[in-house]
Each structure stands twice: as structure tokens, then as C-alpha cells.
Design a protein around this motif. Structure first.
Motif, PDB file in Angstrom:
ATOM      1  N   TYR A   1     -10.389   0.551  15.669  1.00 18.47           N
ATOM      2  CA  TYR A   1      -9.587   1.557  14.962  1.00 18.47           C
ATOM      3  C   TYR A   1      -9.261   1.107  13.541  1.00 18.47           C
ATOM      4  N   LEU A   2      -9.226   2.085  12.659  1.00 15.08           N
ATOM      5  CA  LEU A   2      -8.758   1.880  11.290  1.00 15.08           C
ATOM      6  C   LEU A   2      -7.537   2.778  11.094  1.00 15.08           C
ATOM      7  N   ILE A   3      -6.401   2.153  10.794  1.00 14.44           N
ATOM      8  CA  ILE A   3      -5.187   2.925  10.516  1.00 14.44           C
ATOM      9  C   ILE A   3      -5.077   3.078   9.005  1.00 14.44           C
ATOM     10  N   ALA A   4      -5.298   4.294   8.499  1.00  6.38           N
ATOM     11  CA  ALA A   4      -5.241   4.558   7.058  1.00  6.38           C
ATOM     12  C   ALA A   4      -3.846   5.055   6.693  1.00  6.38           C
ATOM     13  N   VAL A   5      -3.177   4.329   5.806  1.00  7.82           N
ATOM     14  CA  VAL A   5      -1.829   4.700   5.353  1.00  7.82           C
ATOM     15  C   VAL A   5      -1.961   5.318   3.964  1.00  7.82           C
ATOM     16  N   ILE A   6      -1.595   6.596   3.848  1.00  5.52           N
ATOM     17  CA  ILE A   6      -1.763   7.321   2.588  1.00  5.52           C
ATOM     18  C   ILE A   6      -0.442   7.966   2.168  1.00  5.52           C
ATOM     19  N   GLY A   7      -0.441   8.557   0.986  1.00  3.69           N
ATOM     20  CA  GLY A   7       0.740   9.246   0.481  1.00  3.69           C
ATOM     21  C   GLY A   7       0.843   9.092  -1.019  1.00  3.69           C
TER      22      GLY A   7
ATOM     23  N   ALA B   1       4.690   5.489  -4.981  1.00  2.45           N
ATOM     24  CA  ALA B   1       6.105   5.094  -4.830  1.00  2.45           C
ATOM     25  C   ALA B   1       6.747   5.573  -3.534  1.00  2.45           C
ATOM     26  N   ILE B   2       5.946   6.010  -2.564  1.00  7.98           N
ATOM     27  CA  ILE B   2       6.516   6.555  -1.326  1.00  7.98           C
ATOM     28  C   ILE B   2       6.822   5.468  -0.289  1.00  7.98           C
ATOM     29  N   GLY B   3       6.209   4.264  -0.452  1.00 10.97           N
ATOM     30  CA  GLY B   3       6.480   3.181   0.493  1.00 10.97           C
ATOM     31  C   GLY B   3       5.289   2.769   1.331  1.00 10.97           C
ATOM     32  N   LYS B   4       4.082   3.043   0.843  1.00 15.08           N
ATOM     33  CA  LYS B   4       2.865   2.722   1.612  1.00 15.08           C
ATOM     34  C   LYS B   4       2.696   1.224   1.833  1.00 15.08           C
ATOM     35  N   THR B   5       2.941   0.430   0.790  1.00 16.38           N
ATOM     36  CA  THR B   5       2.753  -1.022   0.910  1.00 16.38           C
ATOM     37  C   THR B   5       3.669  -1.596   1.983  1.00 16.38           C
ATOM     38  N   ALA B   6       4.933  -1.211   1.936  1.00 21.50           N
ATOM     39  CA  ALA B   6       5.908  -1.740   2.910  1.00 21.50           C
ATOM     40  C   ALA B   6       5.506  -1.371   4.335  1.00 21.50           C
ATOM     41  N   LEU B   7       5.093  -0.119   4.532  1.00 16.22           N
ATOM     42  CA  LEU B   7       4.704   0.303   5.888  1.00 16.22           C
ATOM     43  C   LEU B   7       3.445  -0.423   6.341  1.00 16.22           C
ATOM     44  N   SER B   8       2.468  -0.564   5.452  1.00 17.40           N
ATOM     45  CA  SER B   8       1.213  -1.220   5.852  1.00 17.40           C
ATOM     46  C   SER B   8       1.459  -2.658   6.300  1.00 17.40           C
ATOM     47  N   ILE B   9       2.371  -3.344   5.619  1.00 20.88           N
ATOM     48  CA  ILE B   9       2.691  -4.728   6.002  1.00 20.88           C
ATOM     49  C   ILE B   9       3.362  -4.761   7.376  1.00 20.88           C
ATOM     50  N   LYS B  10       4.291  -3.843   7.604  1.00 19.01           N
ATOM     51  CA  LYS B  10       4.963  -3.779   8.920  1.00 19.01           C
ATOM     52  C   LYS B  10       3.958  -3.475  10.022  1.00 19.01           C
ATOM     53  N   LEU B  11       3.022  -2.575   9.747  1.00 15.16           N
ATOM     54  CA  LEU B  11       1.998  -2.242  10.746  1.00 15.16           C
ATOM     55  C   LEU B  11       1.079  -3.437  11.009  1.00 15.16           C
ATOM     56  N   ALA B  12       0.706  -4.141   9.950  1.00 10.49           N
ATOM     57  CA  ALA B  12      -0.157  -5.316  10.110  1.00 10.49           C
ATOM     58  C   ALA B  12       0.542  -6.385  10.943  1.00 10.49           C
ATOM     59  N   GLN B  13       1.832  -6.554  10.711  1.00  4.81           N
ATOM     60  CA  GLN B  13       2.591  -7.538  11.488  1.00  4.81           C
ATOM     61  C   GLN B  13       2.721  -7.086  12.946  1.00  4.81           C
TER      62      GLN B  13
ATOM     63  N   ASN C   1     -10.393  -8.565  15.402  1.00  5.30           N
ATOM     64  CA  ASN C   1      -9.344  -7.545  15.511  1.00  5.30           C
ATOM     65  C   ASN C   1      -9.950  -6.226  15.979  1.00  5.30           C
ATOM     66  N   ASN C   2      -9.256  -5.551  16.894  1.00  8.77           N
ATOM     67  CA  ASN C   2      -9.698  -4.214  17.291  1.00  8.77           C
ATOM     68  C   ASN C   2      -9.144  -3.142  16.359  1.00  8.77           C
ATOM     69  N   LEU C   3      -8.211  -3.537  15.525  1.00  8.30           N
ATOM     70  CA  LEU C   3      -7.530  -2.581  14.655  1.00  8.30           C
ATOM     71  C   LEU C   3      -7.290  -3.226  13.293  1.00  8.30           C
ATOM     72  N   VAL C   4      -7.553  -2.470  12.215  1.00 13.85           N
ATOM     73  CA  VAL C   4      -7.335  -2.943  10.843  1.00 13.85           C
ATOM     74  C   VAL C   4      -6.564  -1.858  10.088  1.00 13.85           C
ATOM     75  N   ILE C   5      -5.778  -2.270   9.110  1.00 11.04           N
ATOM     76  CA  ILE C   5      -4.996  -1.335   8.296  1.00 11.04           C
ATOM     77  C   ILE C   5      -5.703  -1.111   6.964  1.00 11.04           C
ATOM     78  N   LEU C   6      -5.819   0.155   6.550  1.00 14.27           N
ATOM     79  CA  LEU C   6      -6.308   0.528   5.220  1.00 14.27           C
ATOM     80  C   LEU C   6      -5.160   1.222   4.501  1.00 14.27           C
ATOM     81  N   VAL C   7      -4.897   0.831   3.262  1.00 10.51           N
ATOM     82  CA  VAL C   7      -3.768   1.452   2.550  1.00 10.51           C
ATOM     83  C   VAL C   7      -4.152   1.734   1.105  1.00 10.51           C
TER      84      VAL C   7
END
Length: 307
Positions: free
Chosen positions: A7-13, A16-28, A95-101
Motif C-alpha cells: 500500500y501507498l498512503i498518499a497525503v495531499i492537501g 500549510a494545511i499540515g501534511k508534513t506533520a500528519l505524514s510523520i505521525k503516519l510513518a511512526q 515494508n508493506n506500506l509506504v507514505i507519499l506526501v
């Protein structure tokens, strides 16, 4: 989670909406790594004005494609697509899952769906358009595109002359709208994409943008731009936050007006980002302040249903 599919979890928006912060939390949370699809955070000389992850954020989760290129490098979305897919193949071994932001819609789509095919057109058309740009200005080309292909006029980065010329050369060279070649015959991927969008009411987005610009200035954006002044003709530096301060340094604008233009152009950019991202009807949209638990619950529910 243990699952068979990649799976690839793509974080978009918008910006200044907070994509970086969310992507880090998801990666952790998923114990995985992050691929950046922000086309300006690739450049090592552009730290502050691109809101690239800080050293602390980079330490919080492994990132790829942050400051791996120079503004002098010839790097485009096609090269990024190849590089990102190679990196994904490598990451999926462990990894079975990677984050794209990222906020660069074209770059996100290149990874998740593949690039659109455009026919070859006479290179002389581009030469003529570059002459028109020099002699008549960007506004003239924008108006031309609006008449030939209003859909592209509404959706592309209209302040970027390279994007405008690219759309126009396809329109003129094929006799068909640039937009008619988009989203045709996408390639298949060996992973499934779950797209997570962050959004907010317009006043909230605009307020966050205005505050971010103030923070960037406090962090030393003007000094960063001064160091790049001699290279301002490079395409990478035709970017909100840089081009306005170049005008200030040239004496064309006063300081306060330059800052107000950065905020205005950032708001316009956010509007275009949302127009692009809202085209994907499969995106799961969340208010920007949604808890991590609510978002991961939705992701895990989809994976459980599909796997």
C-alpha cells in the motif's frame, strides 16, 4: 498490521494545511518511511521558502527526495516518477506500506497513476511561444490558453510560464486541448493507493498561509533569497516566496507589498491545489485537525476490507 498487498498512503492537501506533520505521525504509526512529492523541496538551496521538513522532522521519520537535487540540475516529473518507483520497490522489500506526501499534484499523480502521454509536436512552436513570452508577457499567453483550453487554464500552475507554454504547445501542435490528453490510459501499479486529503474552511486555510509566511520571514527567508539572487532566472526559483522577494531586492516593489504578494499568491496556489486534488473522487477527506487515531482507523479499515 500484517497484510499481503503493498500500500501507498498518499497525503495531499493545500499548502500549510499540515501534511508534513500528519505524514510523520503516519510513518511512526505504521513504522515505515516517507517519499516526498513536493517538487520544490527537492532543491537543497531552497529550505525556508519551501517549508521543507526541519532537521527534527527528518529525524522523526526516514524521508526520501528532500534536498537531493540542486537548483542547477535538470530534473522533471518524468525523472521523479522513475526515481520514486525505484525507491518504492526498494522500500517494499521491508515494508508493506509506504507514505507519499506532497502538494505538487502532478508529481503525486505521476507516482500513483503514471504520467499522461502527449504526442510529439513541432519544437518550433515552443520557440515561437518563448518569443511571445519575451515580447508580450505571460498575461498574453495566459489569455491565449484560456481561449484554447479553459479547463487547463483553470487547473495548471498558471503563474508558471513553463507550464503555460507546455499546455499551449500541445494545443497548437495537435489542434486538441491539452486537457484532453490527461488521465488517458494510466499504467497499472504493483501497489494500491489510499489517498488521504486534509482540508479546512477557506478562511482557516488562508489564515494558516498568512501565519506560515510570517514564520518564514522570521526564520530568514529574505537572507535565503538574497543568496539565490544571481540565479533567479532558473526555473526552480520561479516559485512563490522567491520571485516576490526578488522584485523587492530589485527595487521594483517595497517590502510590505512583496510580503502581501507572497501571501496572496500562496492563497491562489492553495486554491489551484484543491481544484486539482478534488478531481480524485476516491480521496478520503478529513478536516485538518482530525486526530491521528481517526485517520489510521479509516486506513486500517480499508486495508482489512481489501486484503
Amino acid at each position: 498490521m500484517d497484510f499481503k498487498t503493498k500500500y501507498l498512503i498518499a497525503v495531499i492537501g493545500p499548502t500549510a494545511i499540515g501534511k508534513t506533520a500528519l505524514s510523520i505521525k503516519l510513518a511512526q504509526h505504521f513504522k515505515t518511511q516517507i517519499i516526498s512529492a513536493d517538487s520544490r523541496q527537492f532543491y537543497k538551496e531552497m529550505q525556508i521558502g519551501t517549508a521543507a521538513p526541519t532537521d527534527e522532522e527528518l529525524r522523526a521519520a526516514p524521508h526520501h527526495f528532500i534536498h537531493h537535487k540542486s537548483i542547477h540540475d535538470d530534473y522533471n516529473v518524468g525523472a521523479f516518477e522513475k526515481d520514486a518507483l525505484l525507491k518504492l520497490d526498494e522500500l517494499y522489500r521491508d515494508n508493506n506500506l509506504v507514505i507519499l506526501v506532497g502538494g505538487s499534484g502532478l508529481y503525486v499523480d505521476a507516482v500513483t497513476k503514471g504520467l499522461d502521454y502527449f504526442p510529439e509536436v513541432n519544437p518550433e512552436i515552443r520557440n515561437e511561444l518563448n518569443i511571445e513570452l519575451k515580447e508580450k508577457g505571460l498575461t498574453h499567453l495566459q489569455e491565449k490558453l484560456q481561449k484554447l483550453d479553459n479547463e487547463s487554464y483553470q487547473n495548471i500552475a498558471i503563474d508558471n510560464p513553463h507550464r503555460v507554454i507546455r499546455a499551449l504547445e500541445i494545443c497548437l501542435g495537435t489542434g486538441k486541448p491539452y486537457s484532453s490528453f490527461l488521465n488517458k490510459g494510466k499504467v497499472s501499479r504493483n501497489f494500491k493507493t489510499i489517498t488521504i486529503g486534509l482540508d479546512a474552511e477557506r478562511p482557516t486555510i488562508y489564515d494558516r498561509i498568512n501565519k506560515r509566511v510570517d514564520i518564514m520571514m522570521a526564520m530568514g527567508l529574505l537572507d535565503e533569497v538574497k543568496q539565490l539572487q544571481k540565479q533567479q532566472q532558473l526555473n526552480a526559483l520561479n516559485t512563490v516566496g522567491y520571485k516576490e522577494l526578488f522584485n523587492y531586492l530589485k527595487g521594483t516593489w517595497d517590502f510590505d507589498f512583496a510580503i502581501s504578494e507572497i501571501k496572496k499568491n500562496s492563497r491562489r496556489f492553495a486554491k489551484r491545489q484543491l481544484t486539482w486534488f478534488k478531481r480524485n473522487k476516491q480521496t478520503l477527506w478529513f478536516p485538518y485537525d482530525t486526530s491521528l487515531e481517526n485517520i489510521t482507523t479509516e486506513i486500517e479499515k480499508i486495508i482489512t476490507e481489501n486484503d
